[in-house]
Each structure stands twice: as C-alpha cells, then as structure tokens.
Write an enzyme that holds these catalytic residues in place. Structure first.
Site, PDB file in Angstrom:
ATOM      1  N   ASN A  78      11.389  -8.509   7.377  1.00 45.00           N
ATOM      2  CA  ASN A  78      11.699  -7.716   8.562  1.00 45.00           C
ATOM      3  C   ASN A  78      11.244  -8.487   9.796  1.00 45.00           C
ATOM      4  O   ASN A  78      10.140  -9.037   9.815  1.00 45.00           O
ATOM      5  CB  ASN A  78      10.981  -6.365   8.510  1.00 45.00           C
ATOM      6  N   HIS A 120       5.712 -11.911   6.060  1.00 46.86           N
ATOM      7  CA  HIS A 120       5.561 -11.481   4.672  1.00 46.86           C
ATOM      8  C   HIS A 120       6.934 -11.267   4.078  1.00 46.86           C
ATOM      9  O   HIS A 120       7.833 -10.742   4.736  1.00 46.86           O
ATOM     10  CB  HIS A 120       4.713 -10.207   4.574  1.00 46.86           C
ATOM     11  N   ILE A 128       0.826  -1.210   0.000  1.00 48.20           N
ATOM     12  CA  ILE A 128       0.000   0.000   0.000  1.00 48.20           C
ATOM     13  C   ILE A 128       0.867   1.269   0.000  1.00 48.20           C
ATOM     14  O   ILE A 128       0.409   2.332  -0.430  1.00 48.20           O
ATOM     15  CB  ILE A 128      -0.972  -0.038   1.210  1.00 48.20           C
ATOM     16  N   VAL A 155       3.732  -5.344  10.589  1.00 47.22           N
ATOM     17  CA  VAL A 155       2.613  -6.295  10.522  1.00 47.22           C
ATOM     18  C   VAL A 155       3.136  -7.666  10.937  1.00 47.22           C
ATOM     19  O   VAL A 155       4.082  -8.191  10.337  1.00 47.22           O
ATOM     20  CB  VAL A 155       2.005  -6.349   9.109  1.00 47.22           C
TER      21      VAL A 155
HETATM   22  P1  AMP Z   1       6.941  -4.653   7.619  1.00 49.53           P
HETATM   23  O1  AMP Z   1       7.556  -3.365   8.057  1.00 49.53           O
HETATM   24  O2  AMP Z   1       7.930  -5.616   7.046  1.00 49.53           O
HETATM   25  O3  AMP Z   1       6.059  -5.262   8.689  1.00 49.53           O
HETATM   26  O4  AMP Z   1       6.018  -4.269   6.380  1.00 49.53           O
HETATM   27  C1  AMP Z   1       4.654  -4.121   6.432  1.00 49.53           C
HETATM   28  C2  AMP Z   1       4.256  -3.616   5.079  1.00 49.53           C
HETATM   29  O5  AMP Z   1       2.864  -3.760   4.939  1.00 49.53           O
HETATM   30  C3  AMP Z   1       4.584  -2.137   4.849  1.00 49.53           C
HETATM   31  O6  AMP Z   1       5.445  -2.016   3.725  1.00 49.53           O
HETATM   32  C4  AMP Z   1       3.218  -1.512   4.603  1.00 49.53           C
HETATM   33  O7  AMP Z   1       3.242  -0.485   3.649  1.00 49.53           O
HETATM   34  C5  AMP Z   1       2.401  -2.687   4.153  1.00 49.53           C
HETATM   35  N1  AMP Z   1       0.969  -2.610   4.382  1.00 49.53           N
HETATM   36  C6  AMP Z   1       0.340  -2.225   5.520  1.00 49.53           C
HETATM   37  N2  AMP Z   1      -0.999  -2.305   5.358  1.00 49.53           N
HETATM   38  C7  AMP Z   1      -1.209  -2.756   4.088  1.00 49.53           C
HETATM   39  C8  AMP Z   1      -2.377  -3.042   3.321  1.00 49.53           C
HETATM   40  N3  AMP Z   1      -3.611  -2.885   3.821  1.00 49.53           N
HETATM   41  N4  AMP Z   1      -2.220  -3.453   2.035  1.00 49.53           N
HETATM   42  C9  AMP Z   1      -0.987  -3.605   1.521  1.00 49.53           C
HETATM   43  N5  AMP Z   1       0.152  -3.365   2.200  1.00 49.53           N
HETATM   44  C10 AMP Z   1       0.051  -2.941   3.467  1.00 49.53           C
END
Ligand code: AMP
Ligand code: ZN
Length: 117
Positions: free
Chosen positions: A90, A103, A33, A99
């Site tokens: 991460n 991922h 996003i 999150v």
């Molecule tokens: P991390 O810092 O590795 O936990 O990355 C989490 C990622 O999730 C970040 O790059 C956010 O931009 C992405 N993110 C958060 N919410 C959403 C969403 N609803 N759809 C797509 N990506 C998201």
C-alpha cells in the site's frame, strides 16, 4: 539506517514485540496484528527505513527481490501456493498506508475478490 519513532523500526530493534515468522540478515516477517486472511504476514527490510514503495530507487531493487523471496518461502510453508495468494504494497493515503516503513503484505488462505475494494 533505522529510526527511533517508527513502529516497524522498533519491532526490528525488538523494542516492541511481534509474532515473528521469518527472519534472515535482510528481512523480517511477522504476523499482522489485525489479520485480514488466515495467513497475513508483513515482510519488512531490516537494515533500512524506507517510508513507501514510491521511494524505491535503483540501488534498493535487491530489497524488493528479498521481500518477495521471503514471502514466497512463507507461502510455501503455509501450503497456500497452489490455491493462490496475494502480495500487496500500500502506498500513501488512497491505498490506506498506515505504517510508513515499507512492508509487503502476504495474504492467503481464502479467496480474494478483484478488483480490490
Ligand atoms: P498498511 O495499511 O499497508 O500500512 O498496513 C499496516 C499494517 O500493519 C496493518 O495491516 C496493521 O494491522 C499492521 N500493524 C500495525 N501495527 C502492528 C503491529 N504492532 N504488529 C503487527 N502488525 C501491525
Ligand atoms: Zn522504520
């Protein structure tokens, strides 16, 4: 097992929309996003909620292969293999994990610095 209060589990269950670019029986891939590169796709396991990469056990090893394989397919589809790309997990606060459902980030389409910031 999925959980009800996890953002990415909600995306898997289609309770929250996402820009899905890859899906098979095990893995979902969707555009980040807040993209940090022209190609920025997140790949997640669809059938299990695993909080972080440090929780991966021997019986989860197949999931990691499936994540990388899906990322490779989308890298090829976006023609970023020859120029190069980056795959990132991460883990926890020092790496900025936001999150807590594992991922794999696929980042490509520009030059990345090393060491990372
Ligand atoms: P991390 O810092 O590795 O936990 O990355 C989490 C990622 O999730 C970040 O790059 C956010 O931009 C992405 N993110 C958060 N919410 C959403 C969403 N609803 N759809 C797509 N990506 C998201
Ligand atoms: Zn989850």
């Amino acid at each position: 097992m999925l959980c009800s209060d996890c953002l990415f589990c909600k995306i898997i269950q289609k309770k929250i929309p996402a820009d899905i670019v890859y899906e098979d029986d095990n893995i979902l891939g969707f555009n980040d996003i807040n993209p940090q590169a022209p190609v920025h796709v997140l790949f997640i396991p669809k059938n299990r909620h695993i909080e972080k990469i440090s929780d991966i056990k021997k019986e989860d090893h197949e999931i990691i292969g499936q994540l990388v394989s899906a990322a490779n397919k989308i890298a090829k589809k976006n023609n970023i293999v020859d120029d190069g790309f980056r795959l990132v997990f991460n883990c926890n606060k020092n790496a900025g994990q936001a999150v807590f459902h594992i991922h794999l980030h696929l980042l490509g389409g520009r030059i990345f610095s090393w060491p990372p910031g």
